[in-house]
Design a protein around this motif. Structure first.
Motif, PDB file in Angstrom:
ATOM      1  N   GLU A 206       0.825  -1.206   0.000  1.00  0.00           N
ATOM      2  CA  GLU A 206       0.000   0.000   0.000  1.00  0.00           C
ATOM      3  C   GLU A 206       0.860   1.257   0.000  1.00  0.00           C
ATOM      4  OE1 GLU A 206      -3.273  -0.113  -0.509  1.00  0.00           O
ATOM      5  OE2 GLU A 206      -2.926  -2.268  -0.654  1.00  0.00           O
ATOM      6  N   ALA A 207       1.987   1.218   0.700  1.00  0.00           N
ATOM      7  CA  ALA A 207       2.891   2.370   0.726  1.00  0.00           C
ATOM      8  C   ALA A 207       3.709   2.468  -0.555  1.00  0.00           C
ATOM      9  CB  ALA A 207       3.817   2.286   1.935  1.00  0.00           C
ATOM     10  N   VAL A 208       4.268   1.348  -0.958  1.00  0.00           N
ATOM     11  CA  VAL A 208       5.140   1.334  -2.134  1.00  0.00           C
ATOM     12  C   VAL A 208       4.389   1.780  -3.389  1.00  0.00           C
ATOM     13  CG1 VAL A 208       6.307  -0.270  -3.716  1.00  0.00           C
ATOM     14  CG2 VAL A 208       6.819  -0.332  -1.274  1.00  0.00           C
ATOM     15  N   ARG A 209       3.155   1.349  -3.528  1.00  0.00           N
ATOM     16  CA  ARG A 209       2.405   1.674  -4.744  1.00  0.00           C
ATOM     17  C   ARG A 209       2.183   3.176  -4.882  1.00  0.00           C
ATOM     18  NH1 ARG A 209      -3.538  -0.902  -3.725  1.00  0.00           N
ATOM     19  NH2 ARG A 209      -3.720  -0.356  -5.937  1.00  0.00           N
ATOM     20  N   GLN A 210       2.165   3.894  -3.761  1.00  0.00           N
ATOM     21  CA  GLN A 210       1.990   5.345  -3.809  1.00  0.00           C
ATOM     22  C   GLN A 210       3.257   6.059  -4.285  1.00  0.00           C
ATOM     23  OE1 GLN A 210      -0.084   7.443  -0.741  1.00  0.00           O
ATOM     24  NE2 GLN A 210      -1.196   5.629  -0.053  1.00  0.00           N
ATOM     25  N   LEU A 211       4.365   5.342  -4.291  1.00  0.00           N
ATOM     26  CA  LEU A 211       5.621   5.933  -4.749  1.00  0.00           C
ATOM     27  C   LEU A 211       5.948   5.558  -6.192  1.00  0.00           C
ATOM     28  CD1 LEU A 211       7.762   5.380  -1.525  1.00  0.00           C
ATOM     29  CD2 LEU A 211       6.737   7.521  -2.332  1.00  0.00           C
ATOM     30  N   ASP A 212       5.121   4.740  -6.798  1.00  0.00           N
ATOM     31  CA  ASP A 212       5.361   4.334  -8.184  1.00  0.00           C
ATOM     32  C   ASP A 212       5.350   5.554  -9.103  1.00  0.00           C
ATOM     33  OD1 ASP A 212       5.718   2.503 -10.331  1.00  0.00           O
ATOM     34  OD2 ASP A 212       3.582   2.647 -10.795  1.00  0.00           O
ATOM     35  N   GLY A 213       6.414   5.725  -9.849  1.00  0.00           N
ATOM     36  CA  GLY A 213       6.499   6.840 -10.780  1.00  0.00           C
ATOM     37  C   GLY A 213       7.089   8.105 -10.205  1.00  0.00           C
ATOM     38  N   VAL A 214       7.365   8.118  -8.892  1.00  0.00           N
ATOM     39  CA  VAL A 214       7.942   9.313  -8.269  1.00  0.00           C
ATOM     40  C   VAL A 214       9.364   9.518  -8.785  1.00  0.00           C
ATOM     41  CG1 VAL A 214       8.796  10.290  -6.109  1.00  0.00           C
ATOM     42  CG2 VAL A 214       6.515   9.266  -6.207  1.00  0.00           C
TER      43      VAL A 214
ATOM     44  N   ALA B 173       0.712   5.304  10.694  1.00  0.00           N
ATOM     45  CA  ALA B 173      -0.204   5.751   9.640  1.00  0.00           C
ATOM     46  C   ALA B 173       0.432   5.550   8.273  1.00  0.00           C
ATOM     47  CB  ALA B 173      -0.561   7.217   9.845  1.00  0.00           C
ATOM     48  N   LEU B 174      -0.393   5.227   7.289  1.00  0.00           N
ATOM     49  CA  LEU B 174       0.119   4.989   5.941  1.00  0.00           C
ATOM     50  C   LEU B 174       0.846   6.217   5.404  1.00  0.00           C
ATOM     51  CD1 LEU B 174       0.327   3.107   3.502  1.00  0.00           C
ATOM     52  CD2 LEU B 174      -1.882   4.008   2.722  1.00  0.00           C
ATOM     53  N   SER B 175       0.343   7.406   5.693  1.00  0.00           N
ATOM     54  CA  SER B 175       0.989   8.624   5.204  1.00  0.00           C
ATOM     55  C   SER B 175       2.410   8.758   5.758  1.00  0.00           C
ATOM     56  CB  SER B 175       0.161   9.853   5.577  1.00  0.00           C
ATOM     57  OG  SER B 175      -0.005   9.952   6.985  1.00  0.00           O
TER      58      SER B 175
ATOM     59  N   VAL C 173      10.118   2.718  -9.566  1.00  0.00           N
ATOM     60  CA  VAL C 173       9.156   1.801 -10.169  1.00  0.00           C
ATOM     61  C   VAL C 173       8.749   0.806  -9.080  1.00  0.00           C
ATOM     62  CG1 VAL C 173       8.777   0.000 -11.883  1.00  0.00           C
ATOM     63  CG2 VAL C 173      10.100   2.024 -12.491  1.00  0.00           C
ATOM     64  N   ALA C 174       7.475   0.771  -8.749  1.00  0.00           N
ATOM     65  CA  ALA C 174       6.969  -0.090  -7.684  1.00  0.00           C
ATOM     66  C   ALA C 174       6.293  -1.321  -8.268  1.00  0.00           C
ATOM     67  CB  ALA C 174       5.986   0.677  -6.810  1.00  0.00           C
ATOM     68  N   ARG C 175       6.576  -2.477  -7.679  1.00  0.00           N
ATOM     69  CA  ARG C 175       5.960  -3.725  -8.112  1.00  0.00           C
ATOM     70  C   ARG C 175       5.617  -4.581  -6.890  1.00  0.00           C
ATOM     71  NH1 ARG C 175       5.705  -1.083 -11.987  1.00  0.00           N
ATOM     72  NH2 ARG C 175       6.357  -1.549 -14.128  1.00  0.00           N
ATOM     73  N   ARG C 176       4.584  -5.412  -7.035  1.00  0.00           N
ATOM     74  CA  ARG C 176       4.132  -6.267  -5.938  1.00  0.00           C
ATOM     75  C   ARG C 176       4.643  -7.686  -6.124  1.00  0.00           C
ATOM     76  NH1 ARG C 176      -2.147  -7.465  -4.280  1.00  0.00           N
ATOM     77  NH2 ARG C 176      -1.980  -8.892  -6.051  1.00  0.00           N
ATOM     78  N   LEU C 177       5.127  -8.276  -5.038  1.00  0.00           N
ATOM     79  CA  LEU C 177       5.585  -9.657  -5.052  1.00  0.00           C
ATOM     80  C   LEU C 177       4.567 -10.568  -4.378  1.00  0.00           C
ATOM     81  CD1 LEU C 177       9.338  -9.279  -3.936  1.00  0.00           C
ATOM     82  CD2 LEU C 177       8.421  -9.366  -6.267  1.00  0.00           C
ATOM     83  N   PRO C 178       4.466 -11.821  -4.820  1.00  0.00           N
ATOM     84  CA  PRO C 178       3.608 -12.786  -4.128  1.00  0.00           C
ATOM     85  C   PRO C 178       4.246 -13.194  -2.806  1.00  0.00           C
ATOM     86  CG  PRO C 178       4.828 -13.867  -5.874  1.00  0.00           C
ATOM     87  CD  PRO C 178       5.130 -12.403  -6.007  1.00  0.00           C
ATOM     88  N   CYS C 179       3.433 -13.497  -1.828  1.00  0.00           N
ATOM     89  CA  CYS C 179       3.956 -13.957  -0.536  1.00  0.00           C
ATOM     90  C   CYS C 179       4.017 -15.478  -0.554  1.00  0.00           C
ATOM     91  CB  CYS C 179       3.094 -13.456   0.611  1.00  0.00           C
ATOM     92  SG  CYS C 179       3.825 -13.791   2.234  1.00  0.00           S
TER      93      CYS C 179
END
Length: 204
Positions: free
Chosen positions: A22-30, A174-176, A39-45
């Motif tokens: 949730e945090a990393v995805r907000q930084l995608d493209g920054v 907090a997420l922020s 570049v943010a990407r999600r890994l499987p657990c």
């Protein structure tokens, strides 16, 4: 444009969300420097698929730096991990139902790898930004540690610096604040070639 690959994990252990993603995805493209972009990407657990997914991402994106993140339930600070160990010992099954006990991450691999990020400088800067942070001496023995170890193993001897950050769950930060802390950590990691020398150890 140079790329910093920042990864988070999908939810696990019946949690509906994983704050690392949730945090990393907000930084995608920054873009935090003139020619550097996150570049943010999600890994499987999952032990069987997470490392292979990470390897594929590195092959495709050819990042100049890689920082993986994951959730550390119960921790109240952003934790900059110092060391990954060559062991899988899962307290719970992963998302595919696999629960390895005392298996090696990499057969014939070294006992451990250290982060190649300037973790103490990152902790210092994150704290100065008003977000709680610390150096952590253990990334656990679940998928987070496996990904951290495989990441360091893959990039050992290369010019690509890499490491792992554990984040608290959203009941403790907090997420922020988490997003702000990660933004500072990534920027400092990129701009600090040599780590600072100050206390980051623990008594126990």
């Amino acid at each position: 444009m140079q790329t910093v690959l920042l990864t988070g994990f999908e939810p696990f252990d019946q949690d509906p969300v994983n704050p690392s993603w949730e945090a990393v995805r907000q930084l995608d493209g920054v873009q935090f420097a003139e020619d550097v972009q996150i570049v943010a990407r999600r890994l499987p657990c999952a032990f069987a698929t997470a490392p292979e997914c990470l390897v594929q991402l590195i092959s495709e994106l050819r990042p100049a730096m890689v920082i993986a993140t994951g959730l550390a339930p119960g921790r109240s600070e952003i934790s900059l991990e110092r060391v990954a160990i060559n062991i899988n010992d899962a307290r719970i099954p992963d998302n595919l139902g696999y629960q390895p006990i005392d298996t090696l991450v990499v057969a014939d691999g070294p006992a451990a790898y250290f982060s190649t990020l300037p973790i103490k400088a990152m902790v210092k800067a994150v704290r100065e930004s008003g977000v709680a942070a610390s150096v952590s001496q253990t990334a656990g023995t679940f998928v987070c540690n496996q990904v951290f170890y495989r990441l360091q193993h893959l990039l050992a001897g290369s010019q690509v610096r890499s490491g792992f950050i554990h984040v608290p769950d959203q009941s403790l930060m907090a997420l922020s604040s988490l997003v702000d802390g990660l933004r500072v950590a990534v920027s400092v990691a990129w701009n600090t070639p040599v780590d600072v020398r100050e206390v980051g150890g623990q008594v126990s």
